[in-house]
Design a protein around this motif. Structure first.
Motif, short mmCIF file in Angstrom:
data_model
loop_
_atom_site.label_atom_id
_atom_site.label_comp_id
_atom_site.label_asym_id
_atom_site.label_seq_id
_atom_site.Cartn_x
_atom_site.Cartn_y
_atom_site.Cartn_z
N GLN A 145 0.83 -1.20 0.00
CA GLN A 145 0.00 0.00 0.00
C GLN A 145 0.87 1.26 0.00
O GLN A 145 0.53 2.25 -0.65
N LEU A 148 2.10 1.55 -3.40
CA LEU A 148 0.97 1.87 -4.26
C LEU A 148 0.64 3.35 -4.21
O LEU A 148 0.35 3.99 -5.23
N GLN A 235 -3.26 -1.13 -11.27
CA GLN A 235 -4.34 -2.11 -11.33
C GLN A 235 -3.83 -3.51 -10.98
O GLN A 235 -4.49 -4.28 -10.26
N GLU A 238 -3.34 -3.62 -7.21
CA GLU A 238 -4.62 -3.64 -6.51
C GLU A 238 -5.27 -5.01 -6.62
O GLU A 238 -5.86 -5.52 -5.65
N CYS A 241 -3.52 -7.43 -4.29
CA CYS A 241 -3.91 -7.28 -2.89
C CYS A 241 -5.25 -7.92 -2.59
O CYS A 241 -5.56 -8.22 -1.44
N ARG A 242 -6.07 -8.09 -3.62
CA ARG A 242 -7.38 -8.73 -3.43
C ARG A 242 -7.31 -10.25 -3.58
O ARG A 242 -8.31 -10.93 -3.43
#
Length: 505
Positions: A145, A148, A235, A238, A241-242
């Motif tokens: 993060q 990011l 992207q 992200e 991270c999911r």
């Protein structure tokens, strides 16, 4: 080969010509071209002379923005299709340790591997740092993060930089438009020759506008590509991270290593160079304004394109010494002057073979009875179009003449000064200045001998003019002639002890 995605299949017309991205709130303007509403409003923020289309440059007196709802609906459908292709769903099935069939509850940071309780106590991992999966996921997510956010900040900086660059580009285009109006106002009401000079300057300004447009397109394209790359990277992270823990932790060290290497480098802006060009053009335009207030003749001195002239030894009179690099010619004093050359009490060089300049009127004899009559030499470069000029340094001693020569159609002569060549020249002979052609000689009013002479040639208008290059003052200009499509060459003559002509770079 994979089939192209719906996004890749969209035509180029679906992208705004200004930001080069898919239209956002598309609108059409007076000429029918489409743009993002925010992009075209930003371009028209400071209009000076109407509202010009950034694509075709068509100008309207009033601002007109018409929403393109049909195009917006088509683009929304395309975006949905593109997002649908990009979506990947499905939960990762929970798997245990393949060796012990126990759940994977901890993560080895040294090996970057998920472990079960039995593997944790094994000799291979006993001395390693082992943490519960939720705890290590939180730790690595925090690191990602942080990186990011750095990437997002970098993207915002580039977007701001792009907006600034686009605005400066449009400001430069506005400045060129101001220069255009200034040029038009200066040339308004002047006769045809000044209108031709106006078109010449406008053509140069048009080249500068095309350079600005090209730089803008290349600059925006480069910045947009970098933004797209960062968007894709953001992207990707992200989505990572999911991901479930097992997939998320795969090659986590490599991911972190690549993030550390991310370092934003703003590309160097090409706009300062364009600003220099505009500033340079503006300085030239100011000089032109001052010149127009003085007198028109100086335009012939300033505007022609300066050409490099090299003397051609093969066309030189035997008694002339041409420098090996073709930059100068001098009288070879080791020999006596030719019997048929110019001398005391004779005609000016190139003016005719008579012995009394007062007795031989224009047209009585053609200048130079045959090849080699005048001690002259030609320049290698011929002119068949356009405006050209060149500077010549003349020695104070001896006699000299310079100008242009045109070979008459169908002649085979190679020596200027013969009946097969036409001359337009001026020079100094026995202390007097003359304007010389193939058929006549014209005495010039007493003038101070120039140290550097500029020859200016306008081929289309048939003009040959001579200037004192140091004072930028007109010496003499011939009436308009016709060169009849033939090549015109620089022509030079020297005669007498110490006589020398040197071409200026």
């Amino acid at each position: 080969m994979d089939a192209p995605s719906a996004r890749d299949a969209l035509p180029g017309e679906a992208s705004c010509p200004i930001c080069l991205e898919y239209f956002r709130d598309p609108v059409s303007i007076h000429c029918g071209h489409h743009f993002c509403r925010s992009c075209i409003e930003r371009c028209w923020e400071w209009p000076t002379a109407g509202f010009a289309c950034p694509r075709c440059r068509d100008t309207a007196p009033e601002r007109s923005l018409r929403p393109s709802r049909e195009l917006a609906r088509v683009l929304e459908i395309a975006r949905r299709l593109s997002r649908g292709e990009a979506l990947g769903t499905g939960e990762e099935e929970e798997e245990g340790c393949q060796k012990h069939r126990e759940p994977l509850e901890v993560f080895c940071k040294e090996d970057g591997a998920l472990l079960c309780a039995i593997c944790r106590e094994s000799r291979a991992h006993r001395a390693h740092t082992v943490l519960p999966v939720p705890e290590v996921v939180r730790e690595y997510q925090g690191q990602i993060q942080a990186q990011l956010q750095t990437l997002k900040d970098d993207r915002d900086k580039i977007q701001e930089f792009r907006e600034t660059e686009m605005r400066r580009n449009w400001e430069y285009l506005e400045k060129t438009e101001v220069e255009r109006q200034r040029i038009l106002s200066q040339f308004q009401g002047l006769h045809l020759s000044l209108e031709e000079h106006s078109r010449h300057l406008l053509a140069r300004l048009g080249d500068l506008e095309r350079d600005i447009g090209k730089v803008q397109e290349e600059n925006v394209t480069t910045l947009t590509k970098e933004i797209s790359r960062l968007d894709a990277r953001i992207q990707e992270l992200e989505e990572k991270c999911r991901q479930p823990a097992r997939t998320f932790l795969q090659d986590i060290n490599g991911t972190l290593s690549r993030l550390v290497k991310e370092n934003l480098q703003l590309p160097p802006s090409p706009l300062p160079e364009l600003e220099k060009k505009i500033h340079h053009f503006r300085e030239e335009n100011i000089l032109l304004e001052e010149t127009l207030r003085s007198f028109q003749d100086i335009l012939m001195f300033e505007l022609p394109e300066k050409m490099t002239v090299t003397l051609d030894p093969s066309t030189a009179h035997p008694q002339l010494l041409v420098a090996p690099d073709g930059s100068s010619v001098s009288w070879e004093s080791a020999q006596d002057p030719p019997a048929d050359g110019p001398g005391p009490g004779t005609d000016p060089p190139g003016a005719g073979p008579g012995t009394d300049p007062a007795a031989d009127g224009p047209g009585t004899d053609s200048p130079g009875a045959g090849p080699g009559t005048d001690p002259s030499v030609l320049g290698r470069e011929g002119v068949t179009a356009g405006r050209r000029c060149w500077d010549v340094q003349v020695a104070p001693a001896g006699s000299w003449a310079l100008g242009v020569a045109r070979e008459t159609p169908g002649s085979g002569g190679e020596t200027p000064g013969s009946a097969e060549w036409e001359l337009w020249s001026m020079g100094l002979c026995q202390g007097e200045f003359w304007a010389l052609t193939s058929l006549e000689r014209i005495p010039l009013f007493p003038i101070r001998a120039p140290g550097r002479v500029r020859v200016a040639l306008d081929y289309e208008r048939g003009q040959v003019a001579f200037f004192d290059a140091d004072k930028r003052s007109l010496i003499f200009a011939f009436p308009a002639a016709s060169f009849k499509g033939q090549s015109v060459h620089p022509w030079f003559l020297v005669w007498g002890e110490g006589s020398r002509i040197t071409l200026c770079p």
